[in-house]
Write a protein that holds these residues in place. Structure first.
Motif, PDB file in Angstrom:
ATOM      1  N   SER A  91       0.849  -1.194   0.000  1.00 48.81           N
ATOM      2  CA  SER A  91       0.000   0.000   0.000  1.00 48.81           C
ATOM      3  C   SER A  91       0.883   1.242   0.000  1.00 48.81           C
ATOM      4  N   PHE A  92       0.476   2.243  -0.793  1.00 45.76           N
ATOM      5  CA  PHE A  92       1.227   3.500  -0.901  1.00 45.76           C
ATOM      6  C   PHE A  92       0.263   4.669  -0.751  1.00 45.76           C
ATOM      7  N   ASN A  93       0.621   5.590   0.150  1.00 52.63           N
ATOM      8  CA  ASN A  93      -0.209   6.753   0.409  1.00 52.63           C
ATOM      9  C   ASN A  93       0.702   7.926   0.728  1.00 52.63           C
ATOM     10  N   LEU A  94       0.502   9.060   0.053  1.00 54.09           N
ATOM     11  CA  LEU A  94       1.393  10.208   0.248  1.00 54.09           C
ATOM     12  C   LEU A  94       1.435  10.665   1.701  1.00 54.09           C
ATOM     13  N   GLU A  95       0.290  10.672   2.366  1.00 55.35           N
ATOM     14  CA  GLU A  95       0.228  11.137   3.746  1.00 55.35           C
ATOM     15  C   GLU A  95       0.652  10.057   4.734  1.00 55.35           C
ATOM     16  N   ARG A  96       0.265   8.825   4.492  1.00 48.57           N
ATOM     17  CA  ARG A  96       0.495   7.749   5.464  1.00 48.57           C
ATOM     18  C   ARG A  96       1.662   6.847   5.117  1.00 48.57           C
ATOM     19  N   GLY A  97       2.346   7.127   4.024  1.00 45.41           N
ATOM     20  CA  GLY A  97       3.547   6.381   3.671  1.00 45.41           C
ATOM     21  C   GLY A  97       3.273   5.021   3.068  1.00 45.41           C
ATOM     22  N   SER A 125       0.464   0.431  -9.921  1.00 42.38           N
ATOM     23  CA  SER A 125      -0.364   1.590  -9.574  1.00 42.38           C
ATOM     24  C   SER A 125      -1.644   1.232  -8.823  1.00 42.38           C
ATOM     25  N   SER A 126      -2.021  -0.041  -8.782  1.00 42.23           N
ATOM     26  CA  SER A 126      -3.213  -0.432  -8.007  1.00 42.23           C
ATOM     27  C   SER A 126      -2.989  -0.265  -6.505  1.00 42.23           C
ATOM     28  N   LYS A 127      -1.731  -0.133  -6.081  1.00 40.94           N
ATOM     29  CA  LYS A 127      -1.413   0.011  -4.651  1.00 40.94           C
ATOM     30  C   LYS A 127      -1.522   1.458  -4.169  1.00 40.94           C
ATOM     31  N   VAL A 128      -1.708   2.409  -5.102  1.00 43.02           N
ATOM     32  CA  VAL A 128      -1.707   3.832  -4.761  1.00 43.02           C
ATOM     33  C   VAL A 128      -2.995   4.221  -4.034  1.00 43.02           C
ATOM     34  N   ASN A 129      -2.856   5.125  -3.067  1.00 40.53           N
ATOM     35  CA  ASN A 129      -3.974   5.615  -2.242  1.00 40.53           C
ATOM     36  C   ASN A 129      -4.612   4.509  -1.413  1.00 40.53           C
ATOM     37  N   LYS A 138      -4.114   1.901   2.158  1.00 37.55           N
ATOM     38  CA  LYS A 138      -3.514   1.882   3.487  1.00 37.55           C
ATOM     39  C   LYS A 138      -3.643   0.485   4.060  1.00 37.55           C
ATOM     40  N   SER A 139      -2.517  -0.076   4.478  1.00 27.94           N
ATOM     41  CA  SER A 139      -2.523  -1.385   5.123  1.00 27.94           C
ATOM     42  C   SER A 139      -2.392  -1.244   6.624  1.00 27.94           C
ATOM     43  N   PHE A 140      -2.429  -2.354   7.298  1.00 23.51           N
ATOM     44  CA  PHE A 140      -2.489  -2.392   8.757  1.00 23.51           C
ATOM     45  C   PHE A 140      -1.228  -1.852   9.437  1.00 23.51           C
ATOM     46  N   ALA A 141      -0.037  -2.248   8.930  1.00 21.99           N
ATOM     47  CA  ALA A 141       1.216  -1.945   9.622  1.00 21.99           C
ATOM     48  C   ALA A 141       2.071  -0.956   8.826  1.00 21.99           C
ATOM     49  N   PHE A 142       2.401   0.150   9.460  1.00 26.27           N
ATOM     50  CA  PHE A 142       3.207   1.213   8.851  1.00 26.27           C
ATOM     51  C   PHE A 142       4.661   0.768   8.701  1.00 26.27           C
ATOM     52  N   ILE A 143       5.265   1.092   7.539  1.00 25.88           N
ATOM     53  CA  ILE A 143       6.686   0.798   7.297  1.00 25.88           C
ATOM     54  C   ILE A 143       7.520   2.069   7.380  1.00 25.88           C
ATOM     55  N   ALA A 144       7.186   3.064   6.539  1.00 23.27           N
ATOM     56  CA  ALA A 144       8.001   4.285   6.490  1.00 23.27           C
ATOM     57  C   ALA A 144       7.241   5.379   5.760  1.00 23.27           C
ATOM     58  N   PRO A 145       7.596   6.643   6.038  1.00 22.52           N
ATOM     59  CA  PRO A 145       7.008   7.747   5.264  1.00 22.52           C
ATOM     60  C   PRO A 145       7.617   7.780   3.865  1.00 22.52           C
ATOM     61  N   VAL A 146       6.938   8.420   2.947  1.00 20.64           N
ATOM     62  CA  VAL A 146       7.423   8.507   1.563  1.00 20.64           C
ATOM     63  C   VAL A 146       8.782   9.202   1.508  1.00 20.64           C
ATOM     64  N   SER A 147       9.031  10.116   2.428  1.00 21.54           N
ATOM     65  CA  SER A 147      10.297  10.860   2.449  1.00 21.54           C
ATOM     66  C   SER A 147      11.511   9.969   2.678  1.00 21.54           C
ATOM     67  N   LYS A 148      11.313   8.755   3.196  1.00 20.69           N
ATOM     68  CA  LYS A 148      12.416   7.817   3.408  1.00 20.69           C
ATOM     69  C   LYS A 148      12.824   7.093   2.124  1.00 20.69           C
ATOM     70  N   LEU A 149      12.021   7.231   1.074  1.00 20.48           N
ATOM     71  CA  LEU A 149      12.306   6.548  -0.189  1.00 20.48           C
ATOM     72  C   LEU A 149      13.251   7.375  -1.044  1.00 20.48           C
ATOM     73  N   SER A 150      14.187   6.694  -1.696  1.00 18.60           N
ATOM     74  CA  SER A 150      15.069   7.355  -2.659  1.00 18.60           C
ATOM     75  C   SER A 150      14.415   7.402  -4.031  1.00 18.60           C
ATOM     76  N   ALA A 151      13.681   6.345  -4.355  1.00 21.09           N
ATOM     77  CA  ALA A 151      13.072   6.249  -5.680  1.00 21.09           C
ATOM     78  C   ALA A 151      11.861   5.325  -5.628  1.00 21.09           C
ATOM     79  N   ILE A 152      11.027   5.453  -6.649  1.00 22.34           N
ATOM     80  CA  ILE A 152       9.849   4.602  -6.833  1.00 22.34           C
ATOM     81  C   ILE A 152       9.858   4.097  -8.270  1.00 22.34           C
TER      82      ILE A 152
END
Length: 263
Positions: A181-187, A215-219, A221-235
């Motif tokens: 799962s990928f979410n701009l606000e929730r990582g 792209s089906s994973k965009v927007n 949210k799953s149960f367990a948080f991994i990291a904010p988007v800011s921790k990613l170098s690339a997508i």
């Protein structure tokens, strides 16, 4: 001799205890780990902030099961968006350099990276996925390290303190992180707590974290948080991601690689 647990190891053990018991007590945990109740309360507060448990008077209880981005077995995941995953895997493989040490997270999309390493002569590859390790063994020239730990049948991956502690002895160039799962606000997030924990450890041991997902994973949210988007170098994703999301990702300074799904 007393066993010393780091904060991360201690919190992982607390989550394991909640699997077998609906409630845990601060007093019992304090005695178990031989640390103050104040420290245990800080552990529980941190875990609650990550939505991994619910604090109650004197301790904590496990979260109720939610129907958010329910976890699927690896065999089931392979059936969905296969064209996109195959092209993402090929694109992600081009971001690897000869002689690098990389981590391949478990998952059907990271498996596609493992299938596209024919041009490399020497790589060190660390993975917690049994099926990916088997695929990598076919090259007969890479240094493949399979992490030990508790085996999760649904993902054919190893998790838990053993796997996390083993990771800490390595320093790696790149992590290719499969994302549920990928979410701009929730990582980025995953349905499984143990997967989230080992993913967090992986991120701390690499120079670059590259998230790979269709792209089906965009927007989502799953149960367990991994990291904010800011921790990613690339997508690395397919070219069906919404334009506004792509714009925001680039504004955050995260590199975005898009690929055309196979025909």
């Amino acid at each position: 001799m007393e066993t010393y647990y780091s904060a991360k190891e201690r919190r992982a053990q607390i989550l394991q205890l909640l699997k077998s018991s609906p409630k845990i007590l601060v007093s019992s945990l304090s005695q178990m780990f031989n640390i103050s109740e104040v420290t245990i309360r800080k552990d529980l507060e941190e875990l609650e902030n990550r939505n991994l448990l619910i604090r109650v008077r004197g301790g904590a209880i496990r979260l109720p099961k939610l129907n958010i981005a329910e976890e699927q077995a690896t065999t089931e995941k392979k059936r969905f968006h296969y064209r996109e995953k195959r092209s993402i895997g090929r694109m992600a493989a081009t971001l690897i350099q000869e002689n690098e040490t990389i981590i391949l997270d478990s998952g059907s999309t990271t498996m596609e990276i493992a299938k596209n390493l024919h041009s490399f002569k020497q790589l060190t590859i660390i993975t917690n996925a049994i099926d990916i390790a088997i695929e990598l063994s076919k090259y007969k020239r890479f240094n493949v390290i399979l992490l030990g730990g508790h085996l999760r049948d649904s993902s054919l991956s190893t998790v838990g303190p053993i796997a996390e502690n083993t990771l800490k002895i390595f320093y790696c160039d790149k992590l290719f992180l499969g994302v549920d799962s990928f979410n701009l606000e929730r990582g980025v997030s995953t349905p499984n707590i143990e997967e989230a924990n080992i993913n967090q450890t992986m991120i701390t041991m690499v120079k670059e974290t590259i998230a790979i997902f269709d792209s089906s994973k965009v927007n989502k949210k799953s149960f367990a948080f991994i990291a904010p988007v800011s921790k990613l170098s690339a997508i690395v994703t397919d070219n069906n991601m919404p334009l506004d999301i792509k714009t925001q990702i680039k504004k955050m300074g995260v590199k975005l690689y898009e690929t055309e799904p196979d025909s």
